[in-house]
Write an enzyme that holds these catalytic residues in place. Structure first.
Site, short mmCIF file in Angstrom:
data_model
loop_
_atom_site.label_atom_id
_atom_site.label_comp_id
_atom_site.label_asym_id
_atom_site.label_seq_id
_atom_site.Cartn_x
_atom_site.Cartn_y
_atom_site.Cartn_z
N SER A 187 0.81 -1.21 0.00
CA SER A 187 0.00 0.00 0.00
C SER A 187 0.85 1.27 0.00
O SER A 187 0.40 2.32 -0.46
CB SER A 187 -0.94 0.00 1.21
OG SER A 187 -0.20 -0.12 2.42
N ASP A 212 -3.90 5.52 12.31
CA ASP A 212 -2.96 5.02 11.30
C ASP A 212 -1.66 5.81 11.36
O ASP A 212 -1.59 6.96 10.91
CB ASP A 212 -3.59 5.15 9.91
CG ASP A 212 -2.77 4.46 8.83
OD1 ASP A 212 -1.61 4.08 9.11
OD2 ASP A 212 -3.28 4.30 7.71
N HIS A 230 0.57 4.73 7.23
CA HIS A 230 0.37 5.39 5.93
C HIS A 230 0.56 6.90 6.05
O HIS A 230 0.59 7.46 7.15
CB HIS A 230 -1.01 5.05 5.39
CG HIS A 230 -1.17 3.60 5.07
ND1 HIS A 230 -1.71 2.69 5.97
CD2 HIS A 230 -0.87 2.89 3.96
CE1 HIS A 230 -1.72 1.49 5.43
NE2 HIS A 230 -1.22 1.57 4.21
#
Length: 484
Positions: A179, A409, A412
């Site tokens: 990702s 998070d 990311h």
């Protein structure tokens, strides 16, 4: 390939050879009628003298006018066209060194405030995943958007979208990884879309929305005939179901000696950018029943670092045997550090500014293994060493500003944000390898217009010179007639 502009201008050589003056037979009635002094009012030698000066002065005036026009055109080109070229050559297309050593570690530097950032708005880019659009998801502070990476001994080229679009014309760029790779892929597309007038000419080739579940995504820039693709391959090697006679705890395996089964799709790219690392953790492997396999043997006792090194060795062998590095540029981006406040990954503290110290996150066993494997390869690989520079950026994570704010998070990154800087560095290497595009479409139009204007001016000069010769011939003939 970079399109080099070349135009050749050919002139009719017969036009350059002025016709030799024909000698009129003054004894013929027609000639006498034409050259007779009676139809002319100006017959004195003083008038003929003035006529000679005027005929000689006329082409000079034409030349002066053409020169003035040329200067005006150059001035207009300097104001409207050349700035983009000058930006490309003077520190905007290649690394610009700040001292005489000419040695630059582009990844050794610091973060500095730059009000020219951010370079795009994620809400205006249909390919920016909603989960990474922190501003769109309610983040109030904007300081994290204003940081630029500044190497110690050189400058990263400023992003010039028109040069980059021309450089990528007719090419295929492929990202392969997890990702984090998809985030960089989205960032690059959003950066390039700022230079595209018709936004509808940029589209996902299969009409898919950008989600983390799709294994392949490809975006085509129709006006420039290139694609930027992403292949989801979080381990780079094959992930398969449990083999026969495996222990009950084994639910799946990573086949460390076999590259991902979609690797054939990567071969014909012009640029390949790989990454892996985020999934090489116990929570994604052993705790889910995934273990390592070599051949038909399951390696229950193999450590993650040892397995990671073996998988990278498989990748390296595939690149050396399969990829034509004379055609394809290969990059490998190192591990991107996370900033969780505890190993359980339950608490994410996003700061407002970058950290002053890396807190030990500038080192990674994965990044060290990448360097160790690549230095022993027989083909050129460019390593994008983003680990240490990213270690300062606790402020740049998604945190609680994702599309699911209940799940923090600290892995990311927000878009726009840190991945844009990775891409600026990546593009600086591409510019060094491919070179700068000679001119873009508007510059071509300007140059063609300039050539046409100069050609017209040249032809006018030829006609004026020929007209001057005719006047001189007539004047000389009239003077001879007066003498006679």
């Amino acid at each position: 390939m970079v399109n080099n502009f070349s135009r050749s201008t050919s002139f009719n050589r017969r036009a350059l050879n002025a016709e030799s003056p024909r000698v009129l037979n003054v004894s013929s009635p027609k000639a006498l009628n034409v050259l007779s002094t009676k139809p002319f009012c100006f017959t004195s030698s003083r008038v003929y003298h003035r006529l000679g000066w005027v005929s000689r002065l006329f082409p000079v005036l034409i030349l002066i006018g053409a020169l003035i026009s040329f200067i005006i055109l150059l001035h207009g080109g300097y104001i409207y066209v050349l700035p983009s070229l000058s930006r490309a050559f003077y520190g905007h297309g290649v690394l610009k060194f700040n001292n005489s050593s000419n040695v630059c570690d582009i990844f050794d530097g610091s973060w500095v405030i730059d009000d020219d950032y951010p370079l795009y708005n994620a809400s205006d880019c249909p390919f920016a995943e909603q989960g990474f659009n922190c501003l769109g998801n309610g983040r109030k502070d904007r300081d994290y958007l204003k940081w630029r990476w500044k190497p110690k001994n050189c400058d990263i080229p400023r992003f010039n979208v028109h040069n980059v679009l021309e450089m990528l014309r007719d090419k295929r760029i492929v990202f392969v990884g997890d990702s984090m790779s998809r985030t960089q892929w989205e960032s690059l597309i959003c950066l390039l879309m700022t230079g595209v007038e018709d936004k509808k000419s940029v589209y996902e080739v299969n009409g898919n929305k950008i989600t983390k579940r799709i294994r392949f995504l490809g975006v085509r820039f129709t006006s420039f005939n290139f694609t930027i693709e992403f292949f989801r391959s979080v381990f780079l090697v094959q992930h398969g179901w449990m083999p026969r006679h495996a222990p009950k705890r084994v639910r799946s395996t990573l086949k460390l000696d076999k590259l991902d089964d979609v690797s054939n799709e990567w071969i014909n790219a012009d640029v390949l950018i790989f990454n892996t690392g985020q999934w090489w953790v116990p929570g994604k492997l052993f705790e889910t029943g995934c273990y390592f396999q070599v051949g038909n043997s399951v390696k229950l006792g193999m450590s993650i670092p040892a397995a990671f090194k073996m998988a990278l060795g498989t990748w390296a062998s595939w690149v050396e045997s399969t990829i034509d590095t004379n055609r394809t540029l290969v990059f490998f981006r190192t591990f991107e550090p996370s900033h969780w406040s505890e190993k359980s990954r339950r608490f994410c503290n996003v700061t407002q500014n970058p950290l002053l110290e890396t807190e030990g996150r500038d080192r990674s066993i994965f990044s060290e293994t990448i360097f160790e494997v690549i230095k022993n390869m027989t083909v050129p690989i460019t390593v994008l060493q983003v680990t240490s520079m990213s270690a300062f950026r606790r402020d740049a994570h998604v945190g609680g500003w994702s599309d699911n704010p209940t799940v923090p998070d600290c892995s990311h990154w927000c878009l726009p944000g840190l991945p844009d800087i990775w891409n600026e560095i990546f593009l600086s290497y591409l510019l060094a390898d491919y070179g700068l595009p000679a001119v873009n479409g508007k510059q071509c139009e300007f140059i063609l217009f300039l050539i046409s204007l100069l050609s017209a001016s040249f032809i006018c000069n030829l006609f004026s010179a020929k007209f001057d010769m005719i006047l001189v011939i007539k004047k000389d003939d009239l003077q001879r007639e007066d003498v006679e």
